[in-house]
Design a protein around this motif. Structure first.
Motif, PDB file in Angstrom:
ATOM      1  N   ALA A 151       0.624   0.212  -6.029  1.00 10.08           N
ATOM      2  CA  ALA A 151       0.711  -0.283  -4.657  1.00 10.08           C
ATOM      3  C   ALA A 151       1.444  -1.614  -4.601  1.00 10.08           C
ATOM      4  CB  ALA A 151      -0.693  -0.422  -4.063  1.00 10.08           C
ATOM      5  N   ALA A 152       1.154  -2.486  -5.562  1.00 13.50           N
ATOM      6  CA  ALA A 152       1.827  -3.791  -5.608  1.00 13.50           C
ATOM      7  C   ALA A 152       3.320  -3.620  -5.827  1.00 13.50           C
ATOM      8  CB  ALA A 152       1.219  -4.653  -6.710  1.00 13.50           C
ATOM      9  N   ARG A 153       3.703  -2.733  -6.722  1.00 14.49           N
ATOM     10  CA  ARG A 153       5.135  -2.489  -6.975  1.00 14.49           C
ATOM     11  C   ARG A 153       5.816  -1.914  -5.744  1.00 14.49           C
ATOM     12  NH1 ARG A 153       2.968  -0.202 -11.791  1.00 14.49           N
ATOM     13  NH2 ARG A 153       3.215  -1.592 -13.591  1.00 14.49           N
ATOM     14  N   ALA A 154       5.115  -0.999  -5.068  1.00  9.64           N
ATOM     15  CA  ALA A 154       5.698  -0.336  -3.902  1.00  9.64           C
ATOM     16  C   ALA A 154       6.015  -1.323  -2.787  1.00  9.64           C
ATOM     17  CB  ALA A 154       4.761   0.754  -3.396  1.00  9.64           C
ATOM     18  N   ALA A 155       5.159  -2.333  -2.622  1.00  3.82           N
ATOM     19  CA  ALA A 155       5.323  -3.293  -1.523  1.00  3.82           C
ATOM     20  C   ALA A 155       6.129  -4.522  -1.921  1.00  3.82           C
ATOM     21  CB  ALA A 155       3.951  -3.725  -1.008  1.00  3.82           C
ATOM     22  N   ALA A 156       6.525  -4.619  -3.169  1.00  8.93           N
ATOM     23  CA  ALA A 156       7.196  -5.828  -3.656  1.00  8.93           C
ATOM     24  C   ALA A 156       8.523  -6.097  -2.949  1.00  8.93           C
ATOM     25  CB  ALA A 156       7.426  -5.727  -5.162  1.00  8.93           C
TER      26      ALA A 156
END
Length: 214
Positions: A151-156
């Motif tokens: 999720a963190a990578r997706a929103a980065a």
């Protein structure tokens, strides 16, 4: 400055075993035991500045990305990460990562945002009063194919990720992710548990308003 909208007092233990998924529940209150750690290497100015400036200082101070902080926490405390928040205490910045480990214990793991080193951790005590809320979160996370790191990578691409939390309102099954832009504006996003698709979190209202971070 952190917006923690998830049922943190009723967090879920999710154990992913091979291709299958087994879900159990652990609920935590404010009590803790087994704490250890040292100070973060990152100092920021969070006193006497505007909310936007504090947000900017926190985002710039985090040399270690959210997904890397989560990975460091999981290496130190194996389990399932259910949340991570970038926060400052008396000007010292730290990643606070929530991990459910063996025995369905909830660990708070602090990671240095400057070096990626684990500063310490402590175990929260169980509180059965919130079992109902925990069961709802457990139901949402059961079978999720997108992790907190994912999720963190997706929103980065939306900005500096400063918060990742599992959220379930009874029908929507998403990760809630908060990002901060270069000018300190905060924005809330949903990352779908299954597809990893990123969408604006409209329920958060005007996320750019400095006044709704408390």
């Amino acid at each position: 400055m952190k917006r923690r909208t998830t049922a943190i007092a009723a967090i879920t233990a999710v154990a992913l075993l091979g291709a299958g998924t087994a879900t159990t529940v652990a609920v935590a209150d404010s009590g803790s035991s087994g704490s250890s750690g040292s100070h973060s290497s990152v100092r920021i100015k969070d006193d006497g500045v505007s909310d936007a400036q504090e947000n900017t200082n926190e985002a710039k101070g985090a040399k270690v990305k959210a997904e890397d902080a989560i990975a460091a926490a999981l290496k130190h405390t194996p389990g399932v990460a259910v949340g991570a928040d970038l926060d400052s205490d008396d000007g010292r910045l730290v990643w606070e990562v929530d991990v459910i480990g063996s025995g369905n214990t909830w660990h708070d793991v602090d990671v240095d945002p400057g070096t990626g080193k684990v500063l310490g951790s402590h175990v929260e005590k169980a509180d059965d009063d919130d079992a109902g809320d925990a069961a709802r979160v457990a139901s949402a996370l059961k079978g999720a194919s997108t992790s907190a790191e994912d999720a963190a990578r997706a929103a980065a691409s939306k900005g500096t990720v400063t918060s990742v939390d599992a959220d379930d309102d009874g029908s929507v099954k998403v990760w809630e992710v908060e990002t901060t832009s270069a000018d300190g504006k905060q924005q809330d996003w949903h990352v779908d548990f299954q597809s990893g698709a990123v969408s604006v979190d409209h329920s958060a209202g005007d996320a750019g308003d400095d006044g709704d971070d408390d």
